[in-house]
Design an enzyme around this catalytic site. Structure first.
Site, mmCIF file in Angstrom:
data_model
loop_
_atom_site.group_PDB
_atom_site.id
_atom_site.type_symbol
_atom_site.label_atom_id
_atom_site.label_comp_id
_atom_site.label_asym_id
_atom_site.label_seq_id
_atom_site.Cartn_x
_atom_site.Cartn_y
_atom_site.Cartn_z
ATOM 1 N N LYS A 190 0.809 -1.224 0.000
ATOM 2 C CA LYS A 190 0.000 0.000 0.000
ATOM 3 C C LYS A 190 0.847 1.281 0.000
ATOM 4 C CE LYS A 190 -3.957 -0.219 0.200
ATOM 5 N NZ LYS A 190 -4.930 -0.338 -0.920
ATOM 6 N N GLN A 193 1.906 1.895 -3.505
ATOM 7 C CA GLN A 193 0.773 2.308 -4.343
ATOM 8 C C GLN A 193 0.459 3.792 -4.149
ATOM 9 O OE1 GLN A 193 -2.717 -0.339 -4.146
ATOM 10 N NE2 GLN A 193 -1.371 -1.902 -3.272
ATOM 11 N N ARG A 240 16.551 -6.118 -2.777
ATOM 12 C CA ARG A 240 16.650 -6.670 -1.433
ATOM 13 C C ARG A 240 17.973 -6.251 -0.784
ATOM 14 N NH1 ARG A 240 16.168 -12.942 -0.706
ATOM 15 N NH2 ARG A 240 15.468 -12.722 -2.858
ATOM 16 N N CYS A 381 44.127 15.460 5.949
ATOM 17 C CA CYS A 381 43.738 16.863 6.122
ATOM 18 C C CYS A 381 44.008 17.330 7.557
ATOM 19 C CB CYS A 381 42.278 17.057 5.714
ATOM 20 S SG CYS A 381 41.856 18.790 5.374
ATOM 21 N N HIS A 507 42.704 14.943 0.357
ATOM 22 C CA HIS A 507 41.765 13.867 0.704
ATOM 23 C C HIS A 507 41.917 12.701 -0.273
ATOM 24 C CE1 HIS A 507 39.278 15.800 3.861
ATOM 25 N NE2 HIS A 507 39.731 16.903 3.297
ATOM 26 N N GLU A 509 41.024 9.699 -0.086
ATOM 27 C CA GLU A 509 39.882 8.776 -0.123
ATOM 28 C C GLU A 509 38.926 9.067 -1.272
ATOM 29 O OE1 GLU A 509 38.428 12.110 2.703
ATOM 30 O OE2 GLU A 509 40.315 11.193 2.090
#
EC number: 6.3.4.2
Length: 535
Positions: A190, A193, A240, A381, A507, A509
């Site tokens: 629901k 929907q 999922r 940093c 940075h 990463e």
């Protein structure tokens, strides 16, 4: 002609729209298409640069210096592309642009309204993204949830785009939730929907519905959703919960989502070859070794604040068949008395970036522990700045050494404002941002990691190492292994008498990829594994 895909969300936020969009982007790229992707955020801030990480998570910086939403990190890691300032658009940017045009008289004295002026500006940002990159496909994620007041101009704009360029060139994907009610033992359609009903009331009919769920979605349930939402049963895609994010593209491919997209957009491209990606996912699922890294930060309650750091650690671990476990250590709780208890069971210590004085002394204690106990260390940093301060205090004996950001009255400002920042008053968008070159000194850990004389990395900082302290620190074994090409700005520091102690002003990463780990993270994780094996 460029094709446009719009990804919206319903029922609740944080459903994984960004991962869905990124996964689809990967599938389409592997079909030989030139894909670009962007995120529209409905908040009024111009960008997330001045927002608290608790509000927004990590700020992801692009090559050209845009401060953007963390979803752009997912996009770059999944699709393996470098995005730009056109890839993140906010309500603040849209209104700012429209108001500037109004002041310049570009609207010929007309009344400036949400429709058509704001919506036209939004559409122009969509089209510009495709033009700037010559993309075959532009994927646009609309932030927030259908039903939010803030999102309405964006939804109206993407509705209009179908009329502007034709239905064969536009596709709408709606991500929703199918909750599982444990007490009833049932999954409920629901909310989905109602969410689709809301979207259709705004003039948008989704072509695909991606349903986030904990449990398998039965065929009967898919048929029901297809009936009530007026789409093909095959276009109800189950998302999922996955054991690894990188499995999501394979799950979508198994359900033919990319084929449905290509059929609708009339793209005649061969099936995506996901052999390399499948091998990556199999590797991730079958890692045989473990190492533990302490991440000492002040936003550890919201792990999204460090999402790129964690992903970069994982990517490095994949190279060594190693699952990197992150131990979250709140810097505010670290003291000289308990530091061994908090980080003593880890194989490496990482201090990430941040702003402000909260938690700084705890980070310095953790850095001192890493230096004195020969524990592999990576500073990023602020982590690099604090490593410099720790060395000045505890090796050079400069009592009270600090950063002028943290203590403007410090007798020894080891870290100080960049000269060009002295007269800057605005906080937003005024940092040293984006890609800058870094020259590496040979026979250093930094050079060994990159194996190149000059590298380019992304920056986001206002303060820098104070060069008047360089000679004294070098005498004591503090190595300046990376600088700007003119030698003026310190980019990387390390220690001579330490197995692996490296810290960078930039940075690293932000450029790591699951199949191509960033060099400093790669060598840091390797040093941490070696440390574990030597215990």
């Amino acid at each position: 002609m460029t094709k446009y895909i719009f990804v919206t969300g319903g029922v609740v936020s944080s459903l994984g729209k960004g991962i869905t969009a990124a996964s689809l982007g990967r599938l389409l790229k592997n079909r030989g298409l030139n894909v670009t992707i962007q995120k529209f955020d409905p908040y009024i801030n111009v960008d997330p640069g001045t927002m608290s990480p608790y509000q927004h998570g990590e700020v992801f910086v692009t090559d050209d210096g845009a401060e953007t939403d963390l979803d752009l990190g997912h996009y770059e890691r999944f699709i393996d592309i470098n995005l730009n300032k056109y890839s993140n658009v906010t309500t603040g940017k849209i209104y700012s642009s429209v108001l500037q045009k109004e002041r310049r008289g570009e609207y010929l004295g007309g009344t400036v309204q949400v429709i058509p002026h704001i919506t036209n500006e939004i559409k122009e940002r969509v089209y510009r993204s495709g033009r700037e990159t010559n993309a075959d496909v532009v994927i646009t994620e609309i932030g927030g949830t259908v039903g939010d007041i803030e999102s309405l101009p964006f939804l109206e704009a993407i509705r209009q785009i179908k009329s502007d360029i034709g239905r064969d060139n536009v596709m709408y994907i709606h991500c929703t939730l199918i909750p599982y009610l444990k007490a009833a033992g049932e999954m409920k359609t629901k909310p989905t929907q109602h969410s689709v009903k809301e979207l259709r009331s705004l003039g948008i009919q989704p072509n695909i519905i991606v349903v986030r769920t904990e449990m398998p979605v039965s065929q009967d349930m898919k048929d029901k959703l297809a009936l009530f939402c007026d789409i093909d049963t095959k276009a109800v895609i189950e998302a999922r919960d996955a054991d690894t994010l990188y499995a999501v593209p394979l799950s979508l491919q198994e359900q033919n989502m990319d084929q449905i997209v290509c059929d609708h957009l009339k793209l005649d491209n061969p099936a995506a070859d996901m052999t390399e990606w499948t091998a990556l996912v199999n590797k991730v699922r079958n890692l045989s070794k473990k190492t533990k890294i302490a991440l000492v930060g002040k936003y550890v309650e919201l792990q999204d604040a460090y999402i790129s750091v964690v992903e970069a650690l994982r990517h490095a671990g994949y190279s060594f068949d190693t699952d990197v476990e992150v131990k979250w250590v709140n810097a505010e709780h670290v003291t000289a008395e308990n530091v061994k208890e908090l980080v003593g069971d880890t194989d490496g210590i990482l201090v990430p970036g941040g702003f402000g004085d909260r938690g700084v002394e705890g980070k310095i204690v953790a850095i001192q522990y890493a230096r004195e106990n020969k524990v592999p260390f990576l500073g990023i940093c602020l982590g690099m700045q604090l490593a410099s301060i720790e060395f000045a205090r505890n090796v050079l004996g400069l009592e009270g050494a600090n950063s002028s950001e943290i203590n403007p009255d410090t007798p020894y400002a080891i870290i100080d404002l960049l000269p060009e920042q002295k007269d800057v008053e605005d906080l937003g968008g005024t940092l040293r941002l984006g890609l800058y070159p870094c020259k590496l000194a040979e026979e250093t850990n930094a050079y060994n990691a990159y194996n190149e004389p000059v590298v380019y990395e992304r920056h986001r900082h206002r303060y820098e190492f104070n060069n008047q302290f360089r000679p004294d620190m070098e005498k004591e074994g503090f190595v300046f292994s990376g600088t700007s090409p003119d030698g003026r700005l310190v980019e990387i520091i390390e220690l001579k008498d330490h197995p692996w102690f490296v810290a960078a002003q930039f940075h690293p990463e932000l450029v790591s990829r699951p199949n191509r780990p960033q060099p400093l993270f790669h060598d840091f994780v390797r040093a941490s594994i070696t440390n574990k094996e030597s215990k």
